[in-house]
Design an enzyme around this catalytic site. Sequence first.
Site, PDB file in Angstrom:
ATOM      1  N   ALA A  71       0.860  -1.177   0.000  1.00 22.20           N
ATOM      2  CA  ALA A  71       0.000   0.000   0.000  1.00 22.20           C
ATOM      3  C   ALA A  71       0.898   1.229   0.000  1.00 22.20           C
ATOM      4  O   ALA A  71       2.083   1.139   0.343  1.00 22.20           O
ATOM      5  CB  ALA A  71      -0.894  -0.021   1.230  1.00 22.20           C
ATOM      6  N   GLY A 114       0.499  -4.884   0.725  1.00 21.14           N
ATOM      7  CA  GLY A 114      -0.721  -4.863  -0.087  1.00 21.14           C
ATOM      8  C   GLY A 114      -0.513  -5.450  -1.480  1.00 21.14           C
ATOM      9  O   GLY A 114      -1.456  -5.959  -2.093  1.00 21.14           O
ATOM     10  N   GLU A 117      -0.798  -9.046  -0.962  1.00 20.84           N
ATOM     11  CA  GLU A 117      -2.219  -9.326  -0.709  1.00 20.84           C
ATOM     12  C   GLU A 117      -3.013  -9.303  -2.014  1.00 20.84           C
ATOM     13  O   GLU A 117      -3.924 -10.127  -2.213  1.00 20.84           O
ATOM     14  CB  GLU A 117      -2.767  -8.310   0.289  1.00 20.84           C
ATOM     15  CG  GLU A 117      -2.124  -8.495   1.670  1.00 20.84           C
ATOM     16  CD  GLU A 117      -2.441  -7.395   2.665  1.00 20.84           C
ATOM     17  OE1 GLU A 117      -2.561  -7.684   3.848  1.00 20.84           O
ATOM     18  OE2 GLU A 117      -2.565  -6.229   2.244  1.00 20.84           O
ATOM     19  N   GLU A 137       4.683  -5.077   6.896  1.00 24.47           N
ATOM     20  CA  GLU A 137       4.002  -4.023   7.658  1.00 24.47           C
ATOM     21  C   GLU A 137       4.577  -3.876   9.058  1.00 24.47           C
ATOM     22  O   GLU A 137       4.639  -2.783   9.613  1.00 24.47           O
ATOM     23  CB  GLU A 137       2.495  -4.330   7.750  1.00 24.47           C
ATOM     24  CG  GLU A 137       1.738  -4.191   6.426  1.00 24.47           C
ATOM     25  CD  GLU A 137       1.741  -5.438   5.566  1.00 24.47           C
ATOM     26  OE1 GLU A 137       2.524  -6.379   5.839  1.00 24.47           O
ATOM     27  OE2 GLU A 137       0.967  -5.484   4.598  1.00 24.47           O
TER      28      GLU A 137
END
Length: 263
Positions: A71, A114, A117, A137
Amino acid sequence: MNSHFDFENILVDTKDLSQSGVVTITLNRPKVLNALDTHTLREIVAALSGIKELSPIVVLTGNDKAFAAGADIKQMLAAKPSDQINDDREKLWTEFCSFPFPIIAAVNGFCLGGGHELAMACDLIIAGDNAKFGQPEINIGTTPGAGGTQRFTRTVGKAKASYYALTGEMFDAFAAEKMGLVAKVVPYRTTVVEAKECAKKMAQKSPMALRLIKEGINAAFNTTLNEGLKLERRNFYLTFSMDDQKEGMQAFLEKRPPQYTGQ
Ligand code: CAA
């Protein structure tokens, strides 16, 4: 149709669609290693929604250095919980996961947070031998937020998911293959070609049967074994109402290639 596919952060290539049924979506924010901000996610979902009616098989890829490095940390830095809740990311992830036809992630380089993911939300991953996966993260004081503790754990098991998500260490394509996270490792220059070949194979099958198989496999993540088996059996029975099932079996008996219509 072209204006549909004019995006800022992704490239959508539909030139193989009429011949081979394949659409390629390329994440295109190279300066930030394809970091997934909400705008990019929105564009991916908009592209999928624009092509859904054509029953395509999708190849989702990045570049040689990164599939996506997570992200967008810049976008997230100052965010408050309410910003996160009000953002449409959750809805976008749900829409991505409900795309009915197979999506193949063709992963080279960094596939982190992300990005990892997103790859796991695809139906399968074909990885280049330079791919690096991880849920880092924990290194930046936060947690995975889109499947990095859930899909990852269900795919590779508690020990490996805990090891990588709690240490933030990366792992390479061969380790990923050994853990069952990726379907195949290939030389990184051939990743997209291999993914497209795989997509072309799928595009020759009955689109409705593909869709039902995808639904069944995803149910294995979301339901109990009994519920999943029930859904699988119903989908199997459902195929007997389809022209494609009659055609597939008839073609087998007549020793010819099937001609599916998606009906
Ligand atoms: N968000 C925003 N920008 C990012 C980014 C990210 N996730 N990852 C890399 N970038 C930017 C860098 O800031 C840098 O920009 P500048 O040139 O302006 O400095 C550029 O991309 C190139 O990155 P590096 O110079 O760091 O490249 P490198 O080759 O030295 O290192 C890397 C590569 C190891 C992947 C490193 O960039 C990195 O650790 N990135 C962050 C990975 C990460 O923590 N991802 C998880 C994000 S949180 C998340 O994803 C939450 C969730 O579950 C939804």
